[in-house]
Design an enzyme around this catalytic site. Structure first.
Site, mmCIF file in Angstrom:
data_model
loop_
_atom_site.group_PDB
_atom_site.id
_atom_site.type_symbol
_atom_site.label_atom_id
_atom_site.label_comp_id
_atom_site.label_asym_id
_atom_site.label_seq_id
_atom_site.Cartn_x
_atom_site.Cartn_y
_atom_site.Cartn_z
ATOM 1 N N ASP A 1 -118.493 114.376 -75.846
ATOM 2 C CA ASP A 1 -119.588 113.423 -75.828
ATOM 3 C C ASP A 1 -119.019 112.167 -75.140
ATOM 4 O O ASP A 1 -117.800 112.019 -75.021
ATOM 5 C CB ASP A 1 -119.995 113.133 -77.271
ATOM 6 C CG ASP A 1 -121.071 112.084 -77.366
ATOM 7 O OD1 ASP A 1 -122.065 112.196 -76.648
ATOM 8 O OD2 ASP A 1 -120.910 111.148 -78.172
ATOM 9 N N ASP B 1 -120.673 108.431 -75.089
ATOM 10 C CA ASP B 1 -120.868 107.204 -75.841
ATOM 11 C C ASP B 1 -120.365 107.371 -77.277
ATOM 12 O O ASP B 1 -120.884 108.205 -78.018
ATOM 13 C CB ASP B 1 -122.378 106.900 -75.828
ATOM 14 C CG ASP B 1 -122.748 105.763 -76.735
ATOM 15 O OD1 ASP B 1 -121.966 104.816 -76.840
ATOM 16 O OD2 ASP B 1 -123.820 105.834 -77.357
HETATM 17 P P1 B16 Z 1 -129.219 106.895 -71.127
HETATM 18 P P2 B16 Z 1 -124.020 110.230 -75.757
HETATM 19 C C1 B16 Z 1 -126.278 108.824 -75.567
HETATM 20 O O1 B16 Z 1 -124.973 109.095 -75.106
HETATM 21 C C2 B16 Z 1 -126.286 107.549 -76.373
HETATM 22 O O2 B16 Z 1 -125.539 107.730 -77.573
HETATM 23 C C3 B16 Z 1 -127.692 107.155 -76.738
HETATM 24 O O3 B16 Z 1 -127.691 105.932 -77.439
HETATM 25 C C4 B16 Z 1 -128.513 107.032 -75.444
HETATM 26 O O4 B16 Z 1 -129.869 106.716 -75.729
HETATM 27 C C5 B16 Z 1 -128.444 108.349 -74.677
HETATM 28 O O5 B16 Z 1 -127.092 108.656 -74.396
HETATM 29 C C6 B16 Z 1 -129.210 108.291 -73.374
HETATM 30 O O6 B16 Z 1 -128.579 107.383 -72.519
HETATM 31 O O7 B16 Z 1 -130.341 105.956 -71.463
HETATM 32 O O8 B16 Z 1 -128.062 106.223 -70.428
HETATM 33 O O9 B16 Z 1 -129.698 108.117 -70.395
HETATM 34 O O10 B16 Z 1 -123.623 109.751 -77.125
HETATM 35 O O11 B16 Z 1 -124.817 111.531 -75.790
HETATM 36 O O12 B16 Z 1 -122.869 110.261 -74.789
HETATM 37 MG MG MG Z 2 -122.162 109.702 -78.798
#
Ligand code: B16
Ligand code: MG
Length: 219
Positions: free
Chosen positions: A8, A10
């Site tokens: 993952d 974030d």
């Molecule tokens: P984006 P991950 C996720 O990343 C985030 O945790 C989440 O908060 C976010 O809304 C989602 O990605 C979409 O991100 O707006 O940049 O497309 O934890 O799956 O790496």
């Molecule tokens: Mg994450």
């Protein structure tokens, strides 16, 4: 036999969660919805549009917005988020991650990115680690976001490995559920209570504790 490790982004590779929080907060406040860190926790791992729907529901205004208006809100949040990403540098990589990536490469274990973020490739670029990844799954092509297992199953398919030969590393409850439902070994990074509840097979408080030997031993 361990063939691939799926990361993952974030909350595992770097802390973009703080940038998401700031950008969502300013969008929510602009339409008079209160937004705090506790609520933000539940958005981790959740796609952009699903996050927006949760925020509008929380504010009791979900029905008031058309699809076009929602798209505009999601775009404004993303514009602010991308602006914040410009501050991101390689020193923002969490402890232990670079070392783990190096060891996986040496051991010829495949590496995948299974992030819900459409900004994933941009973030890997900023952190200067894109060359480590054998596949970066495009979340725009995944029909069901986390907690559905689809993104992890796609990564395994793209890497040509069986799900049971994969480890997934996640910081969110939705992500751990997705890994387990994909029939993979789930490593959770975060508070024991949350990760245990989600069903993680192995839990670390911080990424600094992640080591290849420990993963292999528990797998
Ligand atoms: P984006 P991950 C996720 O990343 C985030 O945790 C989440 O908060 C976010 O809304 C989602 O990605 C979409 O991100 O707006 O940049 O497309 O934890 O799956 O790496
Ligand atoms: Mg994450």
């Amino acid at each position: 036999m361990l063939k691939a490790v799926l990361f993952d982004l974030d909350g595992v590779i770097t802390d973009t969660a703080e940038f998401h929080f700031q950008a969502w907060k300013s969008m929510a406040n602009s339409i008079d919805i209160d937004f705090d860190r506790e609520f933000n926790e539940g958005l981790k791992g959740i796609s952009r549009i699903d996050s927006l729907n949760k925020i509008l529901k929380y504010g009791g205004v979900l029905e008031k917005y058309s699809d076009n208006q929602k798209m505009a809100l999601a775009n404004s949040k993303n514009a602010e988020y991308v602006e914040l990403l410009s501050e991101l540098k390689p020193d923002a990589i969490y402890p232990g991650i670079k070392e783990l990536l190096d060891t996986l490469k040496m051991e010829e274990i495949k590496i995948g990115l299974t992030s819900s973020s459409k900004n994933g490739p941009r973030i890997l670029d900023k952190l200067e680690i894109n060359h480590y990844f054998d596949t970066v799954v495009n979340p725009a092509l995944i029909e069901n976001g986390k907690p559905a297992p689809d993104i992890f199953l796609s990564a395994a398919e793209e890497l040509g490995v069986k799900p049971e030969d994969c480890i997934g590393i996640e910081d969110s409850e939705s992500g751990i559920t997705a890994i387990k439902d994909a029939n993979m070994f789930a490593v959770g990074v975060g508070t024991e209570e949350v990760m245990e509840k989600a069903g993680a097979d192995l839990i670390y408080k911080h990424t600094g504790e992640l080591e290849f030997s420990g993963l292999l031993h528990s797998f």
